[in-house]
Design an enzyme around this catalytic site. Structure first.
Site, PDB file in Angstrom:
ATOM      1  N   ARG A 231       0.850  -1.188   0.000  1.00  0.00           N
ATOM      2  CA  ARG A 231       0.000   0.000   0.000  1.00  0.00           C
ATOM      3  C   ARG A 231       0.886   1.239   0.000  1.00  0.00           C
ATOM      4  O   ARG A 231       1.889   1.297   0.719  1.00  0.00           O
ATOM      5  CB  ARG A 231      -0.925   0.029   1.242  1.00  0.00           C
ATOM      6  CG  ARG A 231      -2.130  -0.884   1.139  1.00  0.00           C
ATOM      7  CD  ARG A 231      -3.134  -0.359   0.124  1.00  0.00           C
ATOM      8  NE  ARG A 231      -4.320  -1.179   0.009  1.00  0.00           N
ATOM      9  CZ  ARG A 231      -4.479  -2.160  -0.886  1.00  0.00           C
ATOM     10  NH1 ARG A 231      -3.483  -2.466  -1.711  1.00  0.00           N
ATOM     11  NH2 ARG A 231      -5.601  -2.832  -0.945  1.00  0.00           N
ATOM     12  N   GLU A 260      -3.440   7.834  -5.814  1.00  0.00           N
ATOM     13  CA  GLU A 260      -3.592   7.121  -7.083  1.00  0.00           C
ATOM     14  C   GLU A 260      -4.793   7.676  -7.851  1.00  0.00           C
ATOM     15  O   GLU A 260      -5.907   7.654  -7.320  1.00  0.00           O
ATOM     16  CB  GLU A 260      -3.757   5.622  -6.830  1.00  0.00           C
ATOM     17  CG  GLU A 260      -2.524   4.993  -6.186  1.00  0.00           C
ATOM     18  CD  GLU A 260      -2.641   3.484  -5.959  1.00  0.00           C
ATOM     19  OE1 GLU A 260      -3.702   2.902  -6.300  1.00  0.00           O
ATOM     20  OE2 GLU A 260      -1.683   2.882  -5.461  1.00  0.00           O
ATOM     21  N   HIS A 281      -0.177   0.004  -9.860  1.00  0.00           N
ATOM     22  CA  HIS A 281      -0.990  -0.836  -8.969  1.00  0.00           C
ATOM     23  C   HIS A 281      -1.484  -2.092  -9.698  1.00  0.00           C
ATOM     24  O   HIS A 281      -2.685  -2.344  -9.809  1.00  0.00           O
ATOM     25  CB  HIS A 281      -2.186  -0.041  -8.421  1.00  0.00           C
ATOM     26  CG  HIS A 281      -2.701  -0.598  -7.110  1.00  0.00           C
ATOM     27  ND1 HIS A 281      -3.239   0.194  -6.131  1.00  0.00           N
ATOM     28  CD2 HIS A 281      -2.761  -1.868  -6.623  1.00  0.00           C
ATOM     29  CE1 HIS A 281      -3.608  -0.555  -5.108  1.00  0.00           C
ATOM     30  NE2 HIS A 281      -3.328  -1.811  -5.391  1.00  0.00           N
TER      31      HIS A 281
END
Length: 530
Positions: A231, A260, A281
């Site tokens: 994360r 993000e 990601h």
């Protein structure tokens, strides 16, 4: 059940839901927030990935919502506390993409160490250079794994296959787990001081935000490599950029970001740094993982419809999966006890004690407690009470909930007892499992032996000859058949308690006749909803 899908989910994974005639599935992707708020009130379940924020504002519009299903491991985009306050179950898919995330960690680590990305760009541009792309081997390196859970454990095993020395830090993991993986547990400080490569695999929370910061970089080896596929924000990004620019870090590989899509100057500089390998990601982005997480959350929704325990609910206490089959019958037992006594005792107990005796007491009984508490409170509040919000509802009512466990048991190998302290005194009820059937074996100080049925009648009176006959006659005249009768008493001619199961419910007029005929101290009809 109406189910809303708001993010891209594997069609193959959703197929079990599409095949279930009880489920109406609507797929609406990329909805504006205001439109989503207007629609969500018509659904009982919502399936999301990371693209939908299930926050307080959305939940305030979700009047019929029962389940939030996050098709992935992380639940950063779900306000779990707000959902819990409303009794909404939050489930995720903690196992579906763990292999994908572990493999991606190794993929970007190897790409960084062997300079795959820049060598690829060089060759594609028409160059033939080799010397600038000399890399590093993993063999013999010390790899520090922070977080030895589902993903971190797999990374550790794979790193050992490269003949690296693996050390790990995880305060919530037993020593045996590390031994089984063949790694050595050490404090975070040792990870920082001795590792050539550090990879993080923890959730993001207040404890882990900026877990690796500027002060840690000062104590690291020169030429250290850092990996983050967990994360964004676990490794402080400003400190990471400074370490790259100073040469303290030989490189880094990140798949996740504190924002993000990344928009800040710090993140843009970090991503652009020549010694960074970056991906947007992608840790869970494999065809297999996308299918797995969709299957997992879909299975949880079907479990809900079937009344089965939710294996991946993040806001419900649950048993270890290996214990579930053993403990499941006791969940049914404690629910029946709670529902039964809630109809006999005053609705405002100041304290409820759940006591577990026998072999049962060797295990964590918290899931049993909330299960029984939900059944106990469900009859006496306007809001829906379930295992998600039972403790909160009890606290709001000013009720103290206590749990007691002892492996000693006089009469039964396992027994569950509820003691309610009310303004009118204590109420006690106890039960056990007998050949797979829940039995109530004690009420107040009367020994009993009956299984709760849909329609029941509880009567206490002074024991005198002929009263059982009167009860049977009055019920017969009302056209009510007795399924079973259980009589308990303290002594001859003392107070007696009779518990009857009836094929049909007794009406108020019949109950009044019975009360007068036996001069009842107490009489109450019980309806078990199941």
């Amino acid at each position: 059940m109406k189910v809303l899908v708001t993010d891209e989910i594997s069609q193959e994974g959703l197929q079990p839901l599409l095949n279930d005639p009880r489920i109406e599935l609507d797929i609406k992707l990329g909805l504006p927030v205001d439109e989503l708020h207007k629609l969500v009130g018509g659904y009982e379940a919502i399936i999301t990935r990371s693209g939908t924020r299930v926050d307080q504002a959305l939940l305030d519009h979700a009047h019929g919502l029962k389940i939030v299903a996050r098709a992935g491991v992380g639940i950063d985009n779900v306000d779990v506390e707000a959902a819990s306050n409303k009794g909404i179950i939050v489930v995720n898919a903690p196992f579906g993409n763990v292999n994908s995330a572990a493999e991606h960690t190794l993929a970007i680590l190897l790409s960084l160490c062997r300079k795959v990305t820049i060598a690829n760009s060089s060759l594609k541009s028409g160059e033939w250079k080799r010397a600038p792309f000399t890399g590093y081997e993993l063999k013999g390196k010390t790899i520090g794994v922070i977080g030895l859970g589902k993903v971190g454990g797999r990374v550790a095993l794979r790193a050992k296959a490269f003949e690296a020395e693996v050390i790990a830090c995880d305060p919530y993991i037993a020593e045996k787990r590390a031994e089984d993986l063949g790694v050595r547990l050490v404090p975070l400080e040792d990870i920082v001081r001795y590792s050539d490569i550090i990879t993080v695999h923890t959730p993001l929370n207040e404890e882990t935000r900026d877990l690796i910061n500027a002060a840690h970089f000062d104590r690291m080896k020169d030429g250290v490599i850092l990996i983050n596929c967990a994360r964004g924000g676990i490794i402080n990004e400003e400190a990471m950029l400074a370490a790259l620019e100073s040469g303290k870090a030989a490189g880094a590989a990140f798949d996740v970001w504190s924002e993000e899509p990344p928009a800040t100057d710090t993140l843009k500089k970090l991503i652009a740094h020549p010694r960074m390998v970056v991906t947007p990601h992608l840790g869970a982005n494999t065809f297999e993982a996308q299918k797995n997480v969709a299957v997992d959350v879909g299975r949880e929704i079907i479990h809900y419809l079937d009344g089965l325990p939710m294996e991946s609910a993040v806001n419900i206490p649950k048993f270890d999966p290996d214990l579930m089959e053993h403990m499941r019958p006791f969940m049914g037992l404690v629910s029946k006890i709670g529902e039964f006594v809630s109809q006999l005792a005053p609705s405002n107990p100041s304290k409820v004690t759940f006591a577990y005796n026998g072999k049962l007491a060797r295990f964590d009984c918290a899931p049993l407690t909330v299960c029984g508490l939900a059944a106990l409170l469900g009859r006496h509040t306007d809001q829906e009470v379930n295992m998600v919000n039972a403790r909160l509802v009890a606290r709001n009512k000013g009720m103290v909930v206590e749990e007691v466990r002892t492996t000693e048991s006089e009469s039964f190998s396992n027994m569950v007892t509820l003691v309610l302290e009310t303004p009118e005194g204590k109420r006690t009820i106890a039960g056990t499992m007998f050949e797979g059937i829940p039995k109530i074996v004690k009420m107040r100080d009367f020994l009993t032996d009956f299984s709760p049925e849909e329609h029941m009648l509880v009567i206490t009176y002074a024991d005198r000859p002929g009263l059982i006959g009167k009860i049977g006659t009055i019920l017969g005249e009302a056209g009510i058949n007795i399924g079973s009768l259980n009589l308990g008493r303290r002594a001859k001619a003392g107070e007696a308690m009779v518990v009857l199961s009836l094929d049909t419910p007794a009406d108020e007029a019949t109950i009044r006749r019975l009360a007068e005929a036996v001069d009842a101290h107490f009489i109450k009809a019980v309806h078990m909803r199941g």
